[in-house]
Design a protein around this motif. Structure first.
Motif, short mmCIF file in Angstrom:
data_model
loop_
_atom_site.label_atom_id
_atom_site.label_comp_id
_atom_site.label_asym_id
_atom_site.label_seq_id
_atom_site.Cartn_x
_atom_site.Cartn_y
_atom_site.Cartn_z
N CYS A 144 -75.86 -63.24 0.98
CA CYS A 144 -75.15 -62.07 1.55
C CYS A 144 -74.33 -61.18 0.58
O CYS A 144 -73.90 -60.11 0.76
CB CYS A 144 -74.50 -62.05 2.87
N GLY A 145 -74.22 -61.80 -0.69
CA GLY A 145 -73.20 -61.25 -1.62
C GLY A 145 -71.56 -61.38 -1.29
O GLY A 145 -70.81 -60.88 -2.09
N LYS A 146 -71.41 -62.20 -0.14
CA LYS A 146 -69.97 -62.35 0.07
C LYS A 146 -69.17 -62.95 -0.84
O LYS A 146 -69.56 -63.87 -1.46
CB LYS A 146 -70.11 -63.37 1.42
N THR A 202 -64.71 -52.57 -2.41
CA THR A 202 -65.46 -51.67 -3.25
C THR A 202 -64.68 -50.20 -3.65
O THR A 202 -63.63 -49.95 -2.91
CB THR A 202 -66.94 -51.18 -2.65
N ARG A 256 -66.84 -54.74 -7.02
CA ARG A 256 -65.73 -54.88 -6.28
C ARG A 256 -64.46 -55.25 -7.27
O ARG A 256 -64.69 -55.46 -8.36
CB ARG A 256 -65.78 -56.08 -5.25
N TYR A 289 -75.17 -55.68 -5.67
CA TYR A 289 -74.22 -55.17 -4.77
C TYR A 289 -73.04 -54.22 -5.72
O TYR A 289 -73.03 -54.29 -6.99
CB TYR A 289 -73.31 -56.42 -4.30
#
Length: 126
Positions: A79-81, A20, A64, A61
């Motif tokens: 979880c957005g991984k 991020t 990134r 999120y």
């Protein structure tokens, strides 16, 4: 390209993670103590617009940033991984199907990661 832009590009290209802006800022501070978060956002915008980096957006999120090497992403819907996955380059097939020249594509495959599946199983056992 400014010195900070070069540092940020180096940070992104050397990372195995999808960082991020805040994570990049903390790493940049190690090289340039005077850096401020606005410097990071301005340089990320420049690097993205000039095609030096990829921006990966996942709903809910923060954006990134990733290196330009051709690859796709697995995105955990819990979880957005983000995980890299290398599939056959689909550029030629997509261009043929849509009939126009394209600059790039960004394929994100949604799934549930192993950690989230384990968590679900623990919850189910209770």
């Amino acid at each position: 390209m400014t010195k900070n832009a070069k540092y940020i590009l180096e940070i992104i290209n050397d990372s195995e993670n999808h960082l991020t802006a805040e994570q990049i800022f903390l790493l940049l501070k190690e090289k340039n103590k005077k850096a401020v978060i606005a410097t990071v956002y301005n340089n990320l915008s420049f690097l993205y617009k000039e095609g030096f980096i990829r921006k990966v957006s996942v709903e809910g999120y923060p954006d990134r940033y990733d290196k330009m090497k051709q690859h796709d992403h697995l995105v955990c819907r819990r979880c957005g991984k983000l995980e890299d996955i290398t599939l056959e380059d689909l550029t030629e097939k997509i261009q043929k199907q849509i009939g126009i020249s394209m600059l790039s594509y960004d394929l994100k495959i949604n799934y549930i990661c192993a950690d989230c599946l384990k968590m679900e199983k623990k919850i189910e056992r209770k």
